[in-house]
Write a protein that holds these residues in place. Structure first.
Motif, short mmCIF file in Angstrom:
data_model
loop_
_atom_site.label_atom_id
_atom_site.label_comp_id
_atom_site.label_asym_id
_atom_site.label_seq_id
_atom_site.Cartn_x
_atom_site.Cartn_y
_atom_site.Cartn_z
N GLN A 1 11.18 -15.26 3.43
CA GLN A 1 9.88 -14.72 3.06
C GLN A 1 9.27 -14.02 4.27
OE1 GLN A 1 6.37 -17.43 3.04
NE2 GLN A 1 7.90 -19.08 2.90
N MET A 2 8.40 -13.06 3.99
CA MET A 2 7.66 -12.40 5.05
C MET A 2 6.42 -11.75 4.45
SD MET A 2 9.88 -8.90 5.84
CE MET A 2 8.83 -8.54 7.27
N SER A 3 5.50 -11.36 5.33
CA SER A 3 4.25 -10.75 4.89
C SER A 3 3.88 -9.59 5.80
CB SER A 3 3.11 -11.78 4.90
OG SER A 3 3.37 -12.86 4.02
N VAL A 4 3.08 -8.68 5.26
CA VAL A 4 2.53 -7.59 6.05
C VAL A 4 1.08 -7.40 5.61
CG1 VAL A 4 3.45 -5.87 4.42
CG2 VAL A 4 2.78 -5.18 6.74
N ASN A 5 0.15 -7.41 6.57
CA ASN A 5 -1.28 -7.34 6.28
C ASN A 5 -1.81 -5.92 6.45
OD1 ASN A 5 -1.23 -10.12 5.92
ND2 ASN A 5 -1.86 -10.54 8.02
N TYR B 1 -2.36 3.49 -1.45
CA TYR B 1 -1.57 2.65 -0.56
C TYR B 1 -0.49 1.89 -1.34
CZ TYR B 1 -5.18 3.46 2.95
OH TYR B 1 -6.05 4.04 3.85
N ASP B 2 0.68 1.81 -0.77
CA ASP B 2 1.80 1.07 -1.35
C ASP B 2 2.39 0.13 -0.30
OD1 ASP B 2 1.93 2.35 -3.96
OD2 ASP B 2 2.68 4.12 -2.88
N CYS B 3 2.74 -1.07 -0.75
CA CYS B 3 3.51 -2.00 0.08
C CYS B 3 4.97 -1.81 -0.29
CB CYS B 3 3.07 -3.43 -0.20
SG CYS B 3 4.12 -4.69 0.58
N VAL B 4 5.80 -1.59 0.71
CA VAL B 4 7.21 -1.29 0.47
C VAL B 4 8.08 -2.32 1.17
CG1 VAL B 4 9.06 0.40 0.70
CG2 VAL B 4 6.71 1.17 0.26
N PHE B 5 8.95 -2.96 0.39
CA PHE B 5 9.97 -3.86 0.93
C PHE B 5 11.31 -3.17 0.81
CE2 PHE B 5 13.46 -6.73 0.24
CZ PHE B 5 13.29 -7.74 1.16
N GLN B 6 12.12 -3.26 1.88
CA GLN B 6 13.44 -2.65 1.81
C GLN B 6 14.44 -3.40 2.68
OE1 GLN B 6 12.41 1.34 3.10
NE2 GLN B 6 13.08 0.90 5.19
N PHE B 7 15.68 -3.47 2.20
CA PHE B 7 16.78 -3.99 2.99
C PHE B 7 17.32 -2.88 3.86
CE2 PHE B 7 17.38 -7.20 -0.52
CZ PHE B 7 17.18 -8.32 0.28
N SER B 8 17.73 -3.23 5.07
CA SER B 8 18.32 -2.25 5.97
C SER B 8 19.62 -1.73 5.38
CB SER B 8 18.57 -2.87 7.35
OG SER B 8 17.38 -3.32 7.92
N GLY B 9 19.72 -0.41 5.23
CA GLY B 9 20.94 0.22 4.77
C GLY B 9 21.13 0.24 3.27
N ILE C 1 2.21 3.92 7.58
CA ILE C 1 1.05 3.86 8.47
C ILE C 1 1.17 2.63 9.37
CG2 ILE C 1 -0.48 5.07 6.87
CD1 ILE C 1 -1.60 2.35 6.03
N HIS C 2 0.51 2.69 10.51
CA HIS C 2 0.55 1.59 11.47
C HIS C 2 -0.84 1.08 11.83
CE1 HIS C 2 4.83 2.35 12.11
NE2 HIS C 2 4.55 3.64 12.17
N GLU C 3 -1.85 1.92 11.72
CA GLU C 3 -3.21 1.50 12.06
C GLU C 3 -3.71 0.50 11.04
OE1 GLU C 3 -7.61 3.45 13.02
OE2 GLU C 3 -5.90 4.73 12.52
N ARG D 1 17.96 -9.17 6.57
CA ARG D 1 17.99 -7.83 7.17
C ARG D 1 17.06 -6.94 6.36
NH1 ARG D 1 21.89 -4.74 7.13
NH2 ARG D 1 21.69 -3.88 9.21
N ALA D 2 15.78 -7.18 6.53
CA ALA D 2 14.78 -6.52 5.71
C ALA D 2 13.57 -6.15 6.54
CB ALA D 2 14.38 -7.43 4.54
N GLU D 3 12.77 -5.26 6.00
CA GLU D 3 11.51 -4.90 6.63
C GLU D 3 10.48 -4.57 5.56
OE1 GLU D 3 11.86 -1.45 9.05
OE2 GLU D 3 13.07 -0.33 7.62
N MET D 4 9.21 -4.72 5.93
CA MET D 4 8.11 -4.40 5.03
C MET D 4 7.14 -3.49 5.76
SD MET D 4 7.29 -8.01 3.11
CE MET D 4 6.03 -7.26 2.04
N MET D 5 6.48 -2.64 4.99
CA MET D 5 5.54 -1.69 5.59
C MET D 5 4.49 -1.30 4.55
SD MET D 5 8.12 1.58 5.44
CE MET D 5 9.49 0.49 5.81
N TRP D 6 3.41 -0.76 5.05
CA TRP D 6 2.40 -0.15 4.19
C TRP D 6 2.51 1.36 4.31
CZ3 TRP D 6 -0.52 -2.22 0.48
CH2 TRP D 6 -0.75 -3.60 0.49
N LYS D 7 2.40 2.05 3.16
CA LYS D 7 2.44 3.51 3.14
C LYS D 7 1.17 4.04 2.47
CE LYS D 7 7.46 4.25 3.11
NZ LYS D 7 8.59 4.95 2.43
N LYS D 8 0.72 5.18 2.97
CA LYS D 8 -0.40 5.88 2.36
C LYS D 8 0.07 7.26 1.95
CE LYS D 8 -5.10 7.61 3.19
NZ LYS D 8 -6.18 7.77 4.20
N ASP D 9 -0.04 7.54 0.66
CA ASP D 9 0.44 8.81 0.13
C ASP D 9 1.90 9.05 0.50
OD1 ASP D 9 -2.11 9.30 -0.88
OD2 ASP D 9 -2.74 10.34 0.94
#
Length: 383
Positions: free
Chosen positions: A254-258, A272-280, A236-238, A224-232
């Motif tokens: 395991q998972m990846s985000v490009n 830019y930061d790569c952020v991993f987080q568990f839901s809740g 971000i999604h683009e 129950r996890a997600e990963m994302m890229w953040k800028k400042d």
């Protein structure tokens, strides 16, 4: 090719509301050398807890907590039930071959069923579907309490099952009452294991300087996890491509985000930061984009398998039917792929053979075993 995958949710100790799941996979095959004719796998929150195959002819626990909370009679009963189901599936393959006007060759019948239970709302959901040669054959819709036939060859089965009101009632009762109770029981058995939370090891990867940067997390549990890229600090999604969650050989994930950085100046990378987080769970793993920390394959003439940390699975692939081991999973997928290929290259002018009345399927309801969550409802196409 449709797959037999239903997304599952997991129990995390610090989360107030989580969906818990129980599901079973049955796979029967014909004319496959060096492969069991019949395999059963039971899973709780994506953790395998029971296994049976026609080679050993024994139902066995796959977790210590299952072994400690069951007795020998339990496993003897399970073994007897699975052995009987094996014979039903062999008959189903033969009848399916008649339905599809086939006389021989390699074929597979699959059955997947299970349920989910929300520990806060107490809501439940159930699902059940049969497949033949890697494609959906017939499914049960709990919302409408009816069977749905995506294949013409399954229509006669659909009519037969939907006309049996007592059977429909028993199926509904299993998914709304019996199955959720067994979810709770199994969760209680494996409480210390299934409730754990393990943070991942995160690495930055890049094949070539012009390739996207991959943020790869491995070894986490539950999924129950997600990963994302953040800028400042803003998501971000683009230019971002999120991969699916895959299972490692040790039961972690395991998972990846490009992130495509071709239009980003080098001096802006650290924004830019790569952020991993568990839901809740308010505990993130943040990795700042640092060019010196990126692992690259640029110096190698071939791209090696990614192996990061002891929990990573270099051969992990998105498989729709999690069977017993990675090798067995790959064998099933390769087998289904071969079947699909043969079907596409076969003579398309073969006549369609209608099912005669004496070959109409029957599927008799039966009560759930008093010591197990499994109901024997497998006579999908039996005469």
């Amino acid at each position: 090719m449709r797959t037999f995958m239903m997304q599952l949710f997991y129990w995390v100790a610090s989360v107030a509301a989580v969906k818990h799941s129980l599901k079973y996979f049955y796979t029967a095959s014909s004319q496959v050398p060096n492969f069991p004719e019949f395999v059963v796998v039971g899973m709780v929150d994506e953790v395998q807890m029971v296994h049976y195959d026609s080679v050993t002819e024994k139902a066995v626990p796959k977790q210590d907590w299952m072994n400690k909370n069951t007795d020998q009679q339990y496993w003897e009963r399970e073994t007897g039930n699975f052995m009987g189901t094996h014979q039903v599936f062999k008959a189903n393959i033969e009848i399916a071959k008649q339905r599809f006007n086939q006389t021989g060759g390699v074929h597979i019948v699959q059955w997947m069923y299970g349920c989910e239970w929300d520990d806060e709302t107490n809501e439940v959901d159930g699902y059940e579907q049969f497949g033949y040669d890697g494609e959906d054959f017939i499914t049960f819709d709990l919302q409408t309490e009816t069977w749905v036939a995506p294949k013409q060859q399954a229509v006669v089965t659909k009519h037969k099952l939907n006309s049996n009101k007592a059977f429909l009632t028993s199926v509904k009762n299993y998914y709304t009452q019996i199955c959720p109770e067994w979810v709770k029981k199994y969760l209680n058995y494996g409480r210390s294991s299934l409730m754990r939370t393990v943070l991942p090891s995160v690495s930055l990867l890049q094949k070539t300087p012009s390739s996207p940067v991959t943020c790869h997390a491995t070894g986490f549990y539950p999924d129950r996890a997600e990963m994302m890229w953040k800028k400042d600090g803003e998501e971000i999604h683009e230019g971002v491509e999120i991969g699916e969650i895959l299972t490692n050989n040790d039961g972690t994930f395991q998972m990846s985000v490009n992130l495509d950085l071709r239009s980003v100046p080098a001096e802006d990378w650290r924004r830019y930061d790569c952020v991993f987080q568990f839901s809740g769970i308010n505990e993130n793993v943040t990795t700042t984009l640092d060019k010196t920390a990126i692992r690259t394959n640029e110096a190698s003439t071939e791209v090696p398998n990614i192996t990061i940390g002891p929990s990573s699975s270099p051969t992990a692939v998105p498989i729709s039917v999690p069977i017993v081991t990675a090798a067995l999973v790959l064998a099933v997928v390769a087998l289904i792929g071969f079947i699909i290929y043969k079907k596409k290259t076969a003579n398309s002018s073969e006549p369609y053979m209608k099912t005669s009345p004496e070959n109409d399927p029957e599927r008799s309801p039966s009560d759930s075993k008093p010591s197990s969550d499994i109901t024997i409802k497998t006579e999908l196409m039996t005469k």
